[in-house]
Scaffold this motif. Structure first.
Motif, PDB file in Angstrom:
ATOM      1  N   LEU A   1       0.639  -1.182  -0.073  1.00 38.57           N
ATOM      2  CA  LEU A   1      -0.030  -0.061  -0.084  1.00 38.57           C
ATOM      3  C   LEU A   1       1.042   1.251  -0.125  1.00 38.57           C
ATOM      4  O   LEU A   1       1.598   1.529   1.013  1.00 38.57           O
ATOM      5  N   VAL A   2       0.846   2.049  -1.011  1.00 42.04           N
ATOM      6  CA  VAL A   2       1.562   3.218  -1.179  1.00 42.04           C
ATOM      7  C   VAL A   2       0.790   4.453  -0.750  1.00 42.04           C
ATOM      8  O   VAL A   2      -0.271   4.468  -1.098  1.00 42.04           O
ATOM      9  N   PHE A   3       1.336   5.269   0.173  1.00 39.55           N
ATOM     10  CA  PHE A   3       0.641   6.344   0.992  1.00 39.55           C
ATOM     11  C   PHE A   3       1.289   7.491   1.184  1.00 39.55           C
ATOM     12  O   PHE A   3       2.582   7.337   1.104  1.00 39.55           O
ATOM     13  N   VAL A   4       0.919   8.731   1.218  1.00 36.91           N
ATOM     14  CA  VAL A   4       1.568   9.815   1.856  1.00 36.91           C
ATOM     15  C   VAL A   4       1.256  10.436   2.832  1.00 36.91           C
ATOM     16  O   VAL A   4      -0.249  10.564   3.117  1.00 36.91           O
ATOM     17  N   THR A   5       2.107  11.063   3.557  1.00 37.41           N
ATOM     18  CA  THR A   5       1.571  11.765   4.726  1.00 37.41           C
ATOM     19  C   THR A   5       2.319  13.099   4.770  1.00 37.41           C
ATOM     20  O   THR A   5       3.237  13.553   4.035  1.00 37.41           O
TER      21      THR A   5
END
Length: 417
Positions: free
Chosen positions: A326-330
């Protein structure tokens, strides 16, 4: 400096940025910039073609930097280091192609030449007579008596990027027979004679296909795209700076301030043996390509540039040991949410078509966004566009929030960069 078709200007800058611009909107095709390095009107090999699936020339002279919004325009940019252009190359053709329509449906099409050092505009050409064309040769940089010049061209093709590319000697990988290019305006004046070009390479033909994921079509199979070996780079780029307004209590007026956005690209992973973890800058968990998790974060970038930016690379040769990613950005700092942030995600397999999508407008106070879910389905990696903004509960970290939303089941402790 606004130019008319067929006119030219001297270029004294050693390095320039070529900015293709247009106004996006409903029914407007996507537009892509490309460049061809020519010797006497032809490429020497397919490597002389720089575009979204082949983003840099081996000499380092030309680089495709990608798309980003600027005001009400969308731009696609090429960087050209004229000092590094090989002496055999006498012309760099600057082109545009329309994906999903013709240029008659593209408002505000223009090309700007900027000094890469100062940002000053050297030249600008606005295309105003497009109709059914699906590719345009908008301009060219060419040598004349040892110096560089820029010419506004405005030559259209009815056969798309494929027709334009094959016209200059590119071998295109397409099962269909390419139609001959159909120029809609006279060809530009040829540059001075040069030695004959080298033979076109007999290597694998260039793949022009690309995939854009949308809400209506959010999934793509890497196996069907021929991209299940080698590596895959995932790039996130965004608008570099954002303006915030704060009220000066003592002054009693609005004060505009700027803050640098620091976004962190991250990836939750689960291996087929059940091991789970995260790749992120926080805690220096950058991962590895040669050992588990076979995922690596290049570094921590604060610019949003597609040429550097935040990049995660996945070793596809180890896909049999990857169950899901799961690729995510914060948001680490510089903003309270993704509101007003324009970002684009590009997944580039080493073998296969580029896959990209834009993030939707954020209407919630979100500090974490799930970008893409990559799942191993019986040996085929399937990419699912998520573009899902999540709102952390009070005192819950963005990482824990995305974990809970996707049921990863990890234990989290505080960390720092």
């Amino acid at each position: 400096m606004s130019m008319l078709k067929g006119t030219n200007v001297p270029v004294s800058a050693q390095a320039v940025r070529v900015e293709l611009g247009w106004r996006p909107g409903p029914g407007v095709p996507d537009v892509d910039a490309s460049a061809l390095l020519l010797v006497s009107g032809k490429v020497r090999s397919d490597a002389d073609f720089v575009f979204y699936n082949q983003s840099a020339h081996a000499s380092g002279a030309v680089r495709h930097e990608g798309k980003r919004p600027v005001g009400d325009l969308m731009t696609d940019t090429l960087a050209v280091d004229l000092a590094r252009v090989e002496t055999a190359v006498d012309r760099v053709v600057l082109a545009a192609s329309a994906d999903g329509g013709s240029f008659g449906q593209v408002p505000g099409l223009s090309i700007r030449l900027l000094d890469a050092t100062s940002g000053a505009e050297i030249a600008r050409f606005d295309s105003q007579d497009a109709t059914v064309e699906t590719a345009f040769l908008l301009g060219e940089l060419y040598r004349r008596q040892g110096a560089w010049k820029f010419r506004a061209v405005g030559q259209g093709y009815g056969s798309g990027l494929e027709g334009l590319a094959t016209d200059f000697g590119i071998s295109v990988d397409d099962s269909r027979q390419a139609a001959p290019p159909a120029p809609t305006t006279p060809a530009p004046m040829a540059p001075p004679a040069s030695p004959p070009p080298a033979a076109v390479s007999a290597s694998a033909p260039v793949r022009l296909s690309k995939v854009t994921l949308t809400k209506e079509a959010p999934r793509v199979s890497l196996a069907k795209q021929g991209g299940t070996s080698g590596s895959m780079r995932i790039n996130l780029n965004w608008e570099v700076r954002k303006q915030f307004k704060s009220w000066g209590a003592k002054l009693g007026r609005a004060v505009a301030t700027h803050a640098d956005l620091d976004l962190d690209l991250c990836a939750l992973y689960e291996l087929t043996d059940g091991r789970k973890g995260v790749v992120q800058a926080l805690g220096n968990a950058f991962g590895s390509l040669s050992q588990p998790p076979y995922i690596h974060l290049d570094g921590d970038d604060r610019t949003g540039s597609v040429s550097t930016g935040e990049n995660i690379t996945i070793n596809l040769d180890r896909m049999n040991q990857l169950r899901r990613i799961l690729v995510f950005v914060t948001i680490y700092e510089g903003a309270r949410s993704f509101a007003d942030l324009h970002a684009t995600v590009t997944l580039q397999p080493q073998h296969g078509a580029a896959i990209d999508f834009s993030l939707d407008e954020c209407t919630v106070p979100s500090t974490v966004c799930a970008l893409a879910l990559i799942t191993n389905n019986g040996g085929d990696l399937v990419i699912q566009r998520e573009a899902r903004y999540l709102v952390p509960a009070r005192r819950v970290s963005p990482q824990r929030t995305v974990d809970q939303a996707y049921g990863w089941g990890m234990n989290w402790t505080p960390g720092r960069k």
